[in-house]
Design a protein around this motif. Structure first.
Motif, short mmCIF file in Angstrom:
data_model
loop_
_atom_site.label_atom_id
_atom_site.label_comp_id
_atom_site.label_asym_id
_atom_site.label_seq_id
_atom_site.Cartn_x
_atom_site.Cartn_y
_atom_site.Cartn_z
N THR A 1 13.40 -13.78 36.53
CA THR A 1 13.66 -13.80 35.09
C THR A 1 14.35 -12.51 34.64
O THR A 1 15.32 -12.55 33.89
CB THR A 1 12.31 -13.90 34.33
N ARG B 1 -1.11 -16.89 26.14
CA ARG B 1 -0.43 -16.97 27.43
C ARG B 1 0.94 -16.29 27.41
O ARG B 1 1.79 -16.54 28.27
CB ARG B 1 -0.31 -18.41 27.90
N CYS C 1 3.79 -13.77 28.11
CA CYS C 1 4.09 -13.12 29.39
C CYS C 1 3.33 -11.79 29.51
O CYS C 1 3.47 -10.91 28.66
CB CYS C 1 5.59 -12.85 29.47
N PRO D 1 11.26 -15.54 23.86
CA PRO D 1 11.70 -15.50 25.26
C PRO D 1 10.55 -15.22 26.22
O PRO D 1 10.64 -15.57 27.40
CB PRO D 1 12.71 -14.34 25.29
N PHE D 2 9.46 -14.61 25.73
CA PHE D 2 8.31 -14.33 26.58
C PHE D 2 7.16 -15.30 26.30
O PHE D 2 6.01 -15.02 26.66
CB PHE D 2 7.83 -12.89 26.37
N GLY D 3 7.42 -16.41 25.65
CA GLY D 3 6.35 -17.36 25.32
C GLY D 3 5.57 -16.86 24.12
O GLY D 3 6.11 -16.13 23.26
N ARG E 1 4.30 -27.72 28.14
CA ARG E 1 2.87 -27.94 28.00
C ARG E 1 2.61 -29.43 28.13
O ARG E 1 3.52 -30.25 28.08
CB ARG E 1 2.38 -27.48 26.61
N ARG F 1 -7.06 -13.23 33.32
CA ARG F 1 -6.18 -12.56 32.34
C ARG F 1 -6.85 -11.29 31.82
O ARG F 1 -6.22 -10.25 31.70
CB ARG F 1 -5.87 -13.54 31.20
N ALA G 1 7.35 -14.27 39.33
CA ALA G 1 7.57 -14.23 37.87
C ALA G 1 8.23 -12.91 37.48
O ALA G 1 8.91 -12.83 36.47
CB ALA G 1 6.23 -14.37 37.14
N LYS H 1 -1.17 -26.35 30.50
CA LYS H 1 0.06 -26.25 31.29
C LYS H 1 0.45 -27.60 31.89
O LYS H 1 1.61 -27.97 31.91
CB LYS H 1 -0.12 -25.21 32.37
N LEU I 1 -2.02 -16.29 37.89
CA LEU I 1 -2.12 -16.29 36.43
C LEU I 1 -1.20 -17.30 35.74
O LEU I 1 -1.56 -17.89 34.72
CB LEU I 1 -1.79 -14.87 35.94
N LEU I 2 -0.03 -17.50 36.29
CA LEU I 2 0.95 -18.39 35.63
C LEU I 2 0.51 -19.85 35.66
O LEU I 2 0.75 -20.60 34.71
CB LEU I 2 2.31 -18.24 36.33
N TRP J 1 -8.70 -18.95 34.20
CA TRP J 1 -7.49 -18.23 33.77
C TRP J 1 -7.88 -17.06 32.86
O TRP J 1 -7.40 -15.94 33.02
CB TRP J 1 -6.52 -19.17 33.04
C1 HEM Z 1 12.90 -10.87 31.23
C2 HEM Z 1 11.87 -11.05 32.00
C3 HEM Z 1 10.79 -12.08 31.79
C4 HEM Z 1 10.79 -13.22 31.04
C5 HEM Z 1 11.91 -13.77 30.18
C6 HEM Z 1 9.48 -13.82 31.19
C7 HEM Z 1 9.08 -14.98 30.54
C8 HEM Z 1 7.80 -15.48 30.60
C9 HEM Z 1 7.33 -16.61 29.81
C10 HEM Z 1 8.15 -17.43 28.84
C11 HEM Z 1 6.03 -16.80 30.14
C12 HEM Z 1 5.11 -17.84 29.53
C13 HEM Z 1 5.15 -19.14 30.29
C14 HEM Z 1 4.31 -20.22 29.63
O1 HEM Z 1 3.71 -19.99 28.58
O2 HEM Z 1 4.26 -21.31 30.18
C15 HEM Z 1 5.67 -15.82 31.13
C16 HEM Z 1 4.42 -15.71 31.71
C17 HEM Z 1 4.13 -14.81 32.72
N1 HEM Z 1 4.93 -13.80 33.18
FE1 HEM Z 1 6.77 -13.35 32.53
N2 HEM Z 1 8.73 -13.05 32.03
C18 HEM Z 1 9.49 -11.97 32.41
C19 HEM Z 1 9.09 -10.92 33.24
C20 HEM Z 1 7.88 -10.83 33.86
C21 HEM Z 1 7.45 -9.73 34.70
C22 HEM Z 1 8.27 -8.47 34.97
C23 HEM Z 1 6.21 -10.04 35.17
C24 HEM Z 1 5.29 -9.26 36.07
C25 HEM Z 1 5.50 -8.03 36.46
C26 HEM Z 1 5.85 -11.33 34.61
C27 HEM Z 1 4.68 -12.01 34.87
C28 HEM Z 1 4.26 -13.12 34.17
C29 HEM Z 1 2.95 -13.75 34.38
C30 HEM Z 1 1.91 -13.33 35.41
C31 HEM Z 1 2.87 -14.80 33.45
C32 HEM Z 1 1.68 -15.74 33.24
C33 HEM Z 1 0.84 -15.17 32.12
C34 HEM Z 1 -0.35 -16.05 31.72
O3 HEM Z 1 -0.20 -17.27 31.64
O4 HEM Z 1 -1.41 -15.47 31.47
N3 HEM Z 1 6.88 -11.77 33.82
N4 HEM Z 1 6.76 -15.01 31.39
#
Ligand code: HEM
Length: 448
Positions: free
Chosen positions: A264, A394, A396, A388-390, A329, A100, A260, A73, A88-89, A96
Motif C-alpha cells: 500500500t 479497524r 489502519c 484512505p486508511f479505513g 464488509r 488490537r 499490509a 469482514k 490483525l487484518l 481481534w
Molecule cells: C499508505 C499506506 C497504507 C494504506 C493506504 C493502508 C490502508 C489500510 C486500510 C484501508 C485498512 C482498513 C481495512 C479494513 O477496514 O478492512 C488498513 C488496515 C490495516 N493496516 Fe494499513 N494501510 C497502509 C499502511 C500500513 C502499514 C505501514 C502497516 C503496518 C506497518 C499497516 C498495517 C495494517 C493492519 C495491521 C491493518 C488491520 C488493522 C485492524 O483491522 O485492526 N498498514 N490499512
C-alpha cells in the motif's frame, strides 16, 4: 435518520456479471465512479450469487465503520486467511479486539520515533543507487516496492531483504496473485484440492513461513536486543493473564504487517511521484519546505510533522489514488441505514476511490490540489468523505507509520532529485487487491 418502513436500496435489477452495459469485469473503477453518481448514497446490485451494497454517503459510511459487530469482514476476508491466518487484518470479534489492544501501543509516536533512522538509511541507500541512472528511465513503482519492503523487513525483523528480495517478493507475489484469482472467481474451489496453482501457492507460503519461524526461533535463542516490531510483539503481555503471543500468532501478525505494511505504501508513493513529475510547481513547494524545515537538522518524528505541505501532497495523492481502493464488509445481521434495509449476508463495498472523487463532497475533484487539506478548507469536508486508511476501530493501525515513512521518502527524494515522466507515459490504473499503476511510473531522474 428516516424511521419509515425500510426498503431495499435502489439498484440495477439484472445480475451485473451478465450485463453488457456495466463492464464490471474490465472496468471496476469506472463502474463505481458511475454508480455512485447514479444512485444517491447507496445502491444494491447482484453480482454472481451475491448482493453487493455500494455505499457512498459519508454518514452511512461512518455508520458502517462504527458498527463493527454488524459489519464484519466476512466472505472476502476469509480468502485472505490462506496467507494471513489470524493476523490483525483478517481477525474478527473478541480475539481481534484483544490483539488490537496488545498491538496498538507498538504504533504510538514514541515507538515510531525509534524507526526514523532505519527508514532514513534505507531511503538514502535507494537514492545513492539512483546516481548514475540519469540517462535511462527508472520505474519508481518498482523502486518504491523495493524500498518499502526493505523498510518493513528492517523495522519489523531487523533483517535485510536485499539479496533475498527476489525470493521473498516472488513468494509473496505468487500467493497474492493466487488469492486474488480466487477472490474474483465465484467458484471458490477448496484449498485442499491438488490444483497446480494451489500447490504453487502452498510452496510459496511454506517458504515465507519457514523464513519467519527461523527468525523467531533465532530470537528466542539470542541474547541480542533488537529495536524492531518483532521484539515488541514477542514482549507484549496480556494485562489480565500475562500471556504472550504463541509462535503461530506471531507468525500471523508478522506476515500481516509485512504485507499490509509495504505494498500500500509503495503504491501511494509511486502515485505521489507521478503527480510530482506532472506538477513541477508543487514539487518546488516541497523543495522549499524541505529546505526550511529540515535544513541540516536531524530527522525526528516531531520535525516531520512540520512538513505540512509535503504531508498535504501525500494526503491529496491518496485522495486521488487510494491504495486500498475498496474496503469490504459483510452484514452479519439485518440493519437499517436511513430507511434502507441492509440484509444479513449482503456484501458492503466502501470505495475511497469513488467517494474521494465525488463532486458532491469535493470541489473540482479531479484537480490535484494539496491545499484542499489546509485546516480551514478540510474542516468543511465530512470526515468520512476521505478514508484512505479505513475508519472506526479497524482504522489502519499503521497509518502513522506509513505517513512517517512517506514523509521521509518524499522529502529526501525531492531534496536530491527532480523527476520528469519518461517519454509519452500515460498512467493506467490496475485495481487488484490494492490500486497500482499498471505500467509502473517510469521517470527520468535529474540529480540536483
Ligand atoms: C499508505 C499506506 C497504507 C494504506 C493506504 C493502508 C490502508 C489500510 C486500510 C484501508 C485498512 C482498513 C481495512 C479494513 O477496514 O478492512 C488498513 C488496515 C490495516 N493496516 Fe494499513 N494501510 C497502509 C499502511 C500500513 C502499514 C505501514 C502497516 C503496518 C506497518 C499497516 C498495517 C495494517 C493492519 C495491521 C491493518 C488491520 C488493522 C485492524 O483491522 O485492526 N498498514 N490499512
Amino acid at each position: 435518520m428516516n424511521t419509515a418502513s425500510p426498503k431495499l436500496p435502489p439498484g440495477p435489477k439484472h445480475n451485473l456479471l451478465l450485463s453488457r452495459e456495466e463492464n464490471i469485469r474490465n472496468d471496476i473503477l469506472g463502474y463505481f465512479h458511475k454508480s455512485v453518481r447514479k444512485y444517491n448514497g447507496i445502491s444494491r446490485a447482484r453480482l454472481g450469487p451475491f448482493y453487493y451494497v455500494s455505499v457512498s454517503n459519508p454518514a452511512y459510511i461512518e455508520h458502517i465503520f462504527l458498527n463493527r459487530d454488524i459489519y464484519v469482514k466476512g466472505r472476502d476476508n476469509r480468502n485472505l486467511k490462506f496467507l494471513l491466518g489470524n493476523g490483525l487484518l483478517t481477525n474478527e470479534g473478541e480475539f481481534w479486539l484483544k490483539q488490537r489492544r496488545l498491538m496498538q501501543p507498538l504504533f504510538h509516536k514514541q515507538r515510531l520515533q525509534g524507526f526514523v533512522t532505519k527508514i532514513e538509511a534505507c531511503t538514502n541507500a535507494m537514492l545513492n543507487s539512483w546516481r548514475g541512472k540519469e540517462n535511462t528511465a527508472t520505474d519508481l513503482h518498482s523502486e518504491m516496492t523495493k524500498v518499502t519492503l526493505e523498510i518493513v523487513s528492517q523495522t519489523l525483523m531487523s533483517t535485510k531483504v536485499q539479496g533475498n528480495f527476489k525470493l521473498l517478493s516472488d513468494a509473496l507475489h505468487i500467493v497474492m496473485e493466487g488469492m486474488l484469482k480466487r477472490t474474483r472467481s465465484f467458484l471458490r474451489l477448496p484449498y485442499w484440492l491438488p490444483l497446480p496453482h494451489y500447490l504453487r501457492m502452498k510452496r510459496a507460503r511454506k517458504m515465507l513461513d519457514s523464513t519467519i519461524y527461523n527468525i523467531i526461533e533465532g530470537r528466542r535463542k539470542s541474547s541480542e536486543k533488537f529495536n524492531d516490531l518483532l521484539t515488541m510483539l514477542m514482549e507484549v503481555e496480556d494485562a489480565d493473564t500475562a500471556e504472550r503471543m504463541t509462535d503461530t500468532q506471531l507468525r500471523d501478525e508478522v506476515i500481516t504487517i509485512y504485507l499490509a505494511g509495504h505494498e500500500t505504501t509503495a503504491n501511494a508513493l509511486a502515485f505521489t511521484f507521478y503527480l510530482l513529475a506532472k506538477h513541477p510547481e508543487i514539487k518546488q513547494r516541497i523543495d522549499a519546505e524541505v529546505q526550511t524545515v529540515l535544513n541540516q537538522k536531524e530527522f525526528t518524528y516531531d520535525l516531520l510533522q512540520r512538513l505540512e505541505f509535503t504531508t498535504n501532497v501525500i494526503k491529496e495523492s491518496m485522495r486521488l489514488f487510494p491504495p486500498a481502493w475498496g474496503v469490504l464488509r459483510e452484514a452479519a445481521a439485518d440493519d437499517v441505514i436511513d430507511g434502507y434495509l441492509i440484509k444479513k449476508g449482503d456484501s458492503i463495498v466502501l470505495s475511497p476511490y469513488a467517494v474521494q472523487r465525488m463532486e458532491k463532497y469535493w470541489d473540482e475533484p479531479l484537480k490535484f490540489d494539496p491545499d484542499r487539506f489546509l485546516p480551514e478548507r478540510i474542516k468543511h469536508v465530512h470526515k468520512y468523505a476521505y478514508f484512505p486508511f479505513g475508519g472506526g476501530q479497524r482504522l489502519c493501525i499503521g497509518n502513522n507509520f506509513a505517513m512517517m515513512e512517506m514523509q521521509i521518502i518524499v522529502a529526501l527524494a525531492c531534496k536530491h532529485f527532480n523527476f520528469t515522466l519518461a517519454g509519452n507515459f500515460a498512467l493506467e490504473l490496475e485495481p487488484l487487491i490494492t490500486l497500482r499503476p499498471k505500467h509502473g511510473v517510469p521517470v527520468m531522474l535529474h540529480t540536483k
